[in-house]
Design a protein around this motif. Structure first.
Motif, PDB file in Angstrom:
ATOM      1  N   HIS A   1      75.552 -27.846  31.375  1.00 16.78           N
ATOM      2  CA  HIS A   1      75.698 -27.153  32.657  1.00 16.78           C
ATOM      3  C   HIS A   1      74.532 -26.178  32.821  1.00 16.78           C
ATOM      4  O   HIS A   1      74.378 -25.252  32.033  1.00 16.78           O
ATOM      5  N   VAL A   2      73.716 -26.402  33.841  1.00 17.11           N
ATOM      6  CA  VAL A   2      72.531 -25.581  34.086  1.00 17.11           C
ATOM      7  C   VAL A   2      72.741 -24.748  35.349  1.00 17.11           C
ATOM      8  O   VAL A   2      73.132 -25.277  36.389  1.00 17.11           O
ATOM      9  N   MET A   3      72.485 -23.459  35.224  1.00 17.78           N
ATOM     10  CA  MET A   3      72.635 -22.544  36.360  1.00 17.78           C
ATOM     11  C   MET A   3      71.278 -21.967  36.742  1.00 17.78           C
ATOM     12  O   MET A   3      70.519 -21.551  35.872  1.00 17.78           O
ATOM     13  N   ILE A   4      71.001 -21.943  38.033  1.00 17.46           N
ATOM     14  CA  ILE A   4      69.769 -21.312  38.518  1.00 17.46           C
ATOM     15  C   ILE A   4      70.153 -20.151  39.422  1.00 17.46           C
ATOM     16  O   ILE A   4      70.776 -20.349  40.463  1.00 17.46           O
ATOM     17  N   VAL A   5      69.816 -18.958  38.990  1.00 18.41           N
ATOM     18  CA  VAL A   5      70.088 -17.770  39.794  1.00 18.41           C
ATOM     19  C   VAL A   5      68.798 -17.433  40.538  1.00 18.41           C
ATOM     20  O   VAL A   5      67.781 -17.129  39.914  1.00 18.41           O
TER      21      VAL A   5
ATOM     22  N   PRO B   1      77.890 -21.395  31.930  1.00 14.57           N
ATOM     23  CA  PRO B   1      76.800 -22.366  31.843  1.00 14.57           C
ATOM     24  C   PRO B   1      76.134 -22.336  30.458  1.00 14.57           C
ATOM     25  O   PRO B   1      76.218 -21.340  29.741  1.00 14.57           O
ATOM     26  N   ASP B   2      75.509 -23.470  30.108  1.00 17.74           N
ATOM     27  CA  ASP B   2      74.791 -23.549  28.831  1.00 17.74           C
ATOM     28  C   ASP B   2      73.394 -22.956  28.936  1.00 17.74           C
ATOM     29  O   ASP B   2      72.880 -22.381  27.990  1.00 17.74           O
ATOM     30  N   VAL B   3      72.784 -23.168  30.103  1.00 16.54           N
ATOM     31  CA  VAL B   3      71.425 -22.653  30.337  1.00 16.54           C
ATOM     32  C   VAL B   3      71.419 -21.917  31.670  1.00 16.54           C
ATOM     33  O   VAL B   3      71.949 -22.428  32.664  1.00 16.54           O
ATOM     34  N   ILE B   4      70.845 -20.737  31.660  1.00 17.03           N
ATOM     35  CA  ILE B   4      70.747 -19.942  32.891  1.00 17.03           C
ATOM     36  C   ILE B   4      69.279 -19.609  33.139  1.00 17.03           C
ATOM     37  O   ILE B   4      68.626 -19.019  32.284  1.00 17.03           O
TER      38      ILE B   4
ATOM     39  N   LEU C   1      74.873 -28.756  37.875  1.00 19.94           N
ATOM     40  CA  LEU C   1      73.784 -27.895  38.306  1.00 19.94           C
ATOM     41  C   LEU C   1      74.409 -26.889  39.268  1.00 19.94           C
ATOM     42  O   LEU C   1      74.962 -27.261  40.299  1.00 19.94           O
ATOM     43  N   THR C   2      74.350 -25.611  38.899  1.00 21.36           N
ATOM     44  CA  THR C   2      74.914 -24.576  39.761  1.00 21.36           C
ATOM     45  C   THR C   2      73.773 -23.779  40.366  1.00 21.36           C
ATOM     46  O   THR C   2      72.946 -23.229  39.635  1.00 21.36           O
ATOM     47  N   LEU C   3      73.722 -23.741  41.680  1.00 23.45           N
ATOM     48  CA  LEU C   3      72.611 -23.115  42.401  1.00 23.45           C
ATOM     49  C   LEU C   3      73.093 -21.867  43.121  1.00 23.45           C
ATOM     50  O   LEU C   3      73.951 -21.941  44.001  1.00 23.45           O
TER      51      LEU C   3
END
Lengths: 328, 328
Positions: free
Chosen positions: A2-6, A73-76, A34-36
């Motif tokens: 799960h990848v999150m982009i803030v 998420p695993d990666v932020i 993918l969380t945007l």
């Protein structure tokens, strides 16, 4: 994964999301979600086969960060920021987003970790604005933090927080100090650094561009492609090799305005170059004089971060990525 | 002149208040009011002819800082902090006092300035804890921030905030990175650095002291007298000469434990030295190995900050200030 982009609605965030969506993997692992996130709803990338979650909110609110991070998420990727000029004009707002927002994110991660062990990778985008004049011609990896803007101060503080939260084991942090992104797609904006991109991007589509400084002004650049590579490499690199000094100067391309213009001439001819109009602006000249010109980014190079090869390449990649591959 | 000490109940704050009360002036100007603030009520200094205001409160609360600063002091000494060990054990508390508290103070000053122009001098006590291993034998004025504790991180952030708020004209800030204060009066405490003082202070009054490290351990010291001189000099120095890099490494005395012990022998004889009991402690040895040993504090020396001359002098001054002038 799960990848999150803030900060997913900005130029870098959008390109990063597109890249991950296209690849479908990060560091060889499939990306399922993918969380945007951004203050406005980001566009979902085309062609992603996993789940896309899009939310808008303001990280200056602790509750927003808390809600966002509850999905563990695993990666932020933390790209969200008020830019330099705005942070300078709006002091409180700059601190609210760039400092408090960053801390709210990190604290929300910490709160998740306190509930059930969890230690996401956090890639923090910092900036060469953490350095302010006077400095040497080449800034090395041991150079001290000397911001001369509120934006640079807030990024420097974010770096310190990232390192401390990492040291304590609340997250796996890595910070990348991006050079100025060039050629920045879109339309000219009022950023003092805008002309570095304007003088290439606009003539490529037959429009005039204003050059407010001398041809011998030297600056430190990265193309959008390489900037995205930096972020994905940072997200997947072995942090043991990085060690506790987890903020890295990214390798860039040091070039003068004159060198940029000659590259434009080689790729697009005199016709393009003739669209650059010289209009010296003492204020911009003064601001630019306080910016880094060149780096010895040894640590990042050793860790596998790769710089752009030349401005010819940067211009050709821009034509490929933004102009459909050909000049009209 | 109205002088405010935030963190007035601690050792340095108390001595600073006593010093200002005794002198009655700061930088040649009469001090009419002394405001002493801390989380507990500070003791009022003896013999001050002006007004003393004593308040207790917690700067982790924005309202407290706001209320305190509404009296618009001319000079503010910001000494308040959760110490290193406690900030490491109590993560949230450390950030609440050392980071939020500092920001609340600065923001309260800004709010006052927004009402009516006002630009107080702010002396911020930072620490050599902003530097973490590995570092060179001598740390110079250009050395980068590399904290390896939450306390050091919070102090580094305070420095960055001070510089930015100063640059914006909200306050006239100057930061002093104090060496370890030695001989620290009082009783032995559990601070990892405590032994540097314990091995001198305790034998001077006929008590045993434990030395947990080797004689060749080198460290960076300042006496209480000189530390107070640093603060009052910082409060009155011409900031034009300091420039925008307004945080200074203070000059100290670099000495090995063995040199401290030989100074004790010269001043107080073998009888005192024989009260030092060697009990190596691997944990403390490891912590101390990560601390700065020596500095080239050129800028501060050029700006008129003066270091202690020798440990003999430090010990003799301790006898004068804390033991009534003679050994029993």
């Amino acid at each position: 994964m799960h990848v999150m982009i803030v900060g997913a609605a900005g130029m870098v965030g959008r390109k990063l999301a597109e890249n991950i969506a296209r690849e479908g993997t990060l560091g060889g692992k499939p990306v399922e979600q993918l969380t945007l996130l951004d203050v406005v709803a980001a566009e979902g990338p085309v062609g992603f086969r996993g789940t896309v979650v899009i939310k808008s909110g303001n990280i200056a609110q602790q509750e927003t960060a808390r809600e966002w991070l509850s999905s563990r998420p695993d990666v932020i990727f933390h790209l969200a920021a008020i830019v330099s000029g705005e942070a300078e004009l709006e002091f409180e707002k700059g601190y609210a987003i760039n400092l408090d927002g960053t801390r709210h994110l990190f604290d929300a991660i910490l709160e998740q970790a306190q509930q059930t062990p969890h230690r996401p990778r956090v890639v923090f985008t910092s900036s060469i604005a953490v350095f302010g004049a006077p400095f040497p011609d080449k800034i090395n990896d041991e150079y001290l933090l000397t911001p001369r803007t509120s934006y640079g101060t807030q990024k420097a503080i974010g770096e310190l927080l990232l390192a401390d939260y990492s040291r304590k084991g609340f997250l796996d942090g890595i910070g990348v100090r991006l050079p100025t992104v060039c050629i920045r797609p879109g339309r000219p904006n009022k950023a003092a650094s805008g002309f570095f991109s304007n003088i290439l991007r606009e003539p490529l589509v037959g429009r005039e561009a204003v050059l407010p400084v001398n041809d011998d002004v030297r600056h430190w650049h990265v193309s959008p492609r390489r900037a995205i590579d930096f972020l994905t490499h940072a997200a997947t690199i072995d942090l043991q090799a990085v060690g506790h000094r987890c903020i890295l100067n990214m390798p860039g391309l040091s070039a003068t305005v004159g060198e940029q213009i000659e590259a434009l001439r080689r790729v697009a001819g005199d016709k393009a170059v003739n669209l650059i109009r010289r209009e010296p602006d003492p204020l911009i000249e003064e601001i630019v004089a306080g910016w880094p010109r060149d780096f010895d980014a040894r640590r990042a190079l050793e860790l596998g971060f790769v710089a752009d090869g030349s401005f010819d390449e940067i211009i050709r990649n821009h034509i490929e990525d933004e102009l459909g591959g050909t000049l009209t």
